[in-house]
Design an enzyme around this catalytic site. Structure first.
Site, PDB file in Angstrom:
ATOM      1  N   TYR A 101      18.301  47.780  37.934  1.00 20.26           N
ATOM      2  CA  TYR A 101      19.610  48.007  37.313  1.00 20.26           C
ATOM      3  C   TYR A 101      19.645  47.440  35.892  1.00 20.26           C
ATOM      4  O   TYR A 101      18.675  47.564  35.144  1.00 20.26           O
ATOM      5  CB  TYR A 101      20.742  47.394  38.163  1.00 20.26           C
ATOM      6  CG  TYR A 101      20.533  47.565  39.637  1.00 20.26           C
ATOM      7  CD1 TYR A 101      20.478  48.846  40.186  1.00 20.26           C
ATOM      8  CD2 TYR A 101      20.355  46.495  40.485  1.00 20.26           C
ATOM      9  CE1 TYR A 101      20.276  49.029  41.535  1.00 20.26           C
ATOM     10  CE2 TYR A 101      20.157  46.671  41.843  1.00 20.26           C
ATOM     11  CZ  TYR A 101      20.119  47.926  42.351  1.00 20.26           C
ATOM     12  OH  TYR A 101      19.920  48.101  43.673  1.00 20.26           O
ATOM     13  N   TYR A 129      23.594  59.301  52.398  1.00 22.89           N
ATOM     14  CA  TYR A 129      23.366  58.202  51.449  1.00 22.89           C
ATOM     15  C   TYR A 129      23.535  56.835  52.137  1.00 22.89           C
ATOM     16  O   TYR A 129      22.680  55.950  52.018  1.00 22.89           O
ATOM     17  CB  TYR A 129      24.324  58.326  50.251  1.00 22.89           C
ATOM     18  CG  TYR A 129      24.291  57.120  49.350  1.00 22.89           C
ATOM     19  CD1 TYR A 129      23.240  56.917  48.459  1.00 22.89           C
ATOM     20  CD2 TYR A 129      25.282  56.140  49.414  1.00 22.89           C
ATOM     21  CE1 TYR A 129      23.186  55.789  47.652  1.00 22.89           C
ATOM     22  CE2 TYR A 129      25.237  55.012  48.615  1.00 22.89           C
ATOM     23  CZ  TYR A 129      24.184  54.835  47.739  1.00 22.89           C
ATOM     24  OH  TYR A 129      24.119  53.700  46.959  1.00 22.89           O
ATOM     25  N   SER A 158      19.145  49.624  48.357  1.00 25.50           N
ATOM     26  CA  SER A 158      18.687  50.515  47.277  1.00 25.50           C
ATOM     27  C   SER A 158      17.173  50.693  47.212  1.00 25.50           C
ATOM     28  O   SER A 158      16.697  51.551  46.470  1.00 25.50           O
ATOM     29  CB  SER A 158      19.178  50.010  45.927  1.00 25.50           C
ATOM     30  OG  SER A 158      20.512  50.402  45.744  1.00 25.50           O
ATOM     31  N   LYS A 180      16.099  54.107  47.799  1.00 29.90           N
ATOM     32  CA  LYS A 180      16.195  55.134  46.746  1.00 29.90           C
ATOM     33  C   LYS A 180      14.796  55.576  46.293  1.00 29.90           C
ATOM     34  O   LYS A 180      14.625  56.691  45.795  1.00 29.90           O
ATOM     35  CB  LYS A 180      17.023  54.605  45.565  1.00 29.90           C
ATOM     36  CG  LYS A 180      18.516  54.388  45.936  1.00 29.90           C
ATOM     37  CD  LYS A 180      19.306  53.749  44.815  1.00 29.90           C
ATOM     38  CE  LYS A 180      20.814  53.759  44.986  1.00 29.90           C
ATOM     39  NZ  LYS A 180      21.394  52.916  46.015  1.00 29.90           N
ATOM     40  N   VAL A 212      20.589  45.416  47.495  1.00 27.21           N
ATOM     41  CA  VAL A 212      21.563  44.336  47.691  1.00 27.21           C
ATOM     42  C   VAL A 212      21.445  43.632  49.049  1.00 27.21           C
ATOM     43  O   VAL A 212      22.163  42.681  49.319  1.00 27.21           O
ATOM     44  CB  VAL A 212      23.033  44.777  47.463  1.00 27.21           C
ATOM     45  CG1 VAL A 212      23.296  45.118  46.013  1.00 27.21           C
ATOM     46  CG2 VAL A 212      23.422  45.915  48.387  1.00 27.21           C
TER      47      VAL A 212
HETATM   48  N1  GLN Z   1      24.471  50.667  49.611  1.00 26.50           N
HETATM   49  C1  GLN Z   1      24.655  49.981  48.366  1.00 26.50           C
HETATM   50  C2  GLN Z   1      25.789  50.632  47.605  1.00 26.50           C
HETATM   51  O1  GLN Z   1      25.944  51.808  47.728  1.00 26.50           O
HETATM   52  C3  GLN Z   1      23.376  50.052  47.609  1.00 26.50           C
HETATM   53  C4  GLN Z   1      23.438  49.310  46.326  1.00 26.50           C
HETATM   54  C5  GLN Z   1      22.242  48.465  46.062  1.00 26.50           C
HETATM   55  O2  GLN Z   1      21.417  48.112  46.902  1.00 26.50           O
HETATM   56  N2  GLN Z   1      22.187  48.050  44.816  1.00 26.50           N
HETATM   57  O3  GLN Z   1      26.521  50.004  46.892  1.00 26.50           O
END
Ligand code: GLN
Length: 305
Positions: free
Chosen positions: A241, A189, A63, A66, A259
């Protein structure tokens, strides 16, 4: 202050927290990463770098990507349209919450939860011919390193197990908040999430956010100073988050986690800090990485407050 010895002190403290979290296993390719990795890199706006541990080893940035997607979209997509399609509020819910998206009729809370990033990437695909390649090229230019690449195993693993992300995207499509084909958008994505970078590369690539939008690596502005402040605000309020409040309380810096166990934090006008330790807490944020950033803020006295 000698940042090299600060980082060494942090590593020896933070490593004691290994064993308190869990490596992400809902994406099988991530579950294979050894839990005892630890790397940290600091890059100052003036050009100095400090590293410790596994700071040169590439990991799945997940993430954290992002932020790059949003930086690019704010540069090239229609601003008003973008912010009509995605909000700017903390989610207070898991990063892949379906309930919240249903409640809010397909408009994701912010660009740093999964649904929000899927909309941002859809907006990129609408204005770019080869959006995935352009994104990779952008990450390479920001970090000044053309060896950076997608991890195809991770991307495939996410595609094969991406039921919740497919559900989020389908739901938004049903609400007319996805313009392109779902396969195209989700393929992009998952590839963005699979980007493999080291702490050193991440610290360099994030420099524009510590430098009013100017990238010393590219020797040009990639964002206006206002956009840079806006993205920092979003990181502070939405970057971790539903644990963002606790993180702000402990660390006091804008940051974005993934993650894969990475977290990048910004000290505006001064430096970027990237840390990687794969074990996560229940919110999906690195346990050891959060501790390391908390210590960094304490020892150096850095905070935006
Ligand atoms: N690729 C992970 C997902 O889509 C990204 C989530 C994350 O890093 N929090 O669940």
């Amino acid at each position: 202050m000698n940042l090299s010895s600060v980082l060494e002190e942090i590593e020896s403290d933070a490593r004691q927290y290994i064993g308190r979290g869990m490596v992400a296993d809902y994406i099988p390719a991530l579950a294979r990463v050894p839990a005892d990795k630890f790397g940290m890199a600091v890059h100052t706006a003036k050009g100095q770098t400090f590293n410790v541990g596994d700071s040169a080893e590439a990991f799945s940035i997940q993430s954290i990507s992002k932020v790059f997607s949003l930086m690019l979209a704010m540069r090239i997509a229609d601003d008003e349209r973008l912010w009509n399609r995605v909000g700017r509020e903390p989610s207070g819910n898991a990063f892949n919450s379906l309930v919240q998206l249903e409640h809010e009729k397909g408009i994701p809370r912010n660009p740093f939860i999964n649904a929000g990033a899927i909309v941002v990437i859809d907006a990129l695909i609408s204005v770019l011919d080869e959006a995935k390649d352009c994104f990779l090229d952008y990450a390479r230019r920001l970090s000044g390193d053309s060896s950076i690449g997608f991890d195809e195993d991770v991307a495939r693993s996410e595609y094969e197990h991406g039921y919740i992300n497919f559900a989020l995207a389908n739901f938004m499509k049903a609400h007319d908040n996805i313009e392109n084909s779902l396969d195209l958008v989700l393929d992009a994505y998952f590839h963005h999430c699979s980007l493999a970078m080291s702490c050193e590369q991440l610290a360099r690539a994030f420099l524009p956010l510590a430098n009013d939008g100017f990238s010393p690596v590219i020797a040009d502005s990639v964002l206006t100073d206002r956009q840079s402040r806006q993205i920092n605000s979003l990181m502070l309020t939405c970057g971790l988050y539903d644990a963002v409040g606790r993180f702000a309380y402990r660390v006091g810096l804008p940051a974005k986690s993934g993650v894969g166990g990475g977290i990048v934090a910004i000290v505006p006008n001064e430096m970027t800090i990237a840390v990687w330790a794969p074990e996560l807490d229940e919110n999906g944020n690195s346990v050891v990485g959060t501790r390391a950033l908390e210590l960094f803020a304490q020892i150096t006295g850095r905070s935006i407050f």
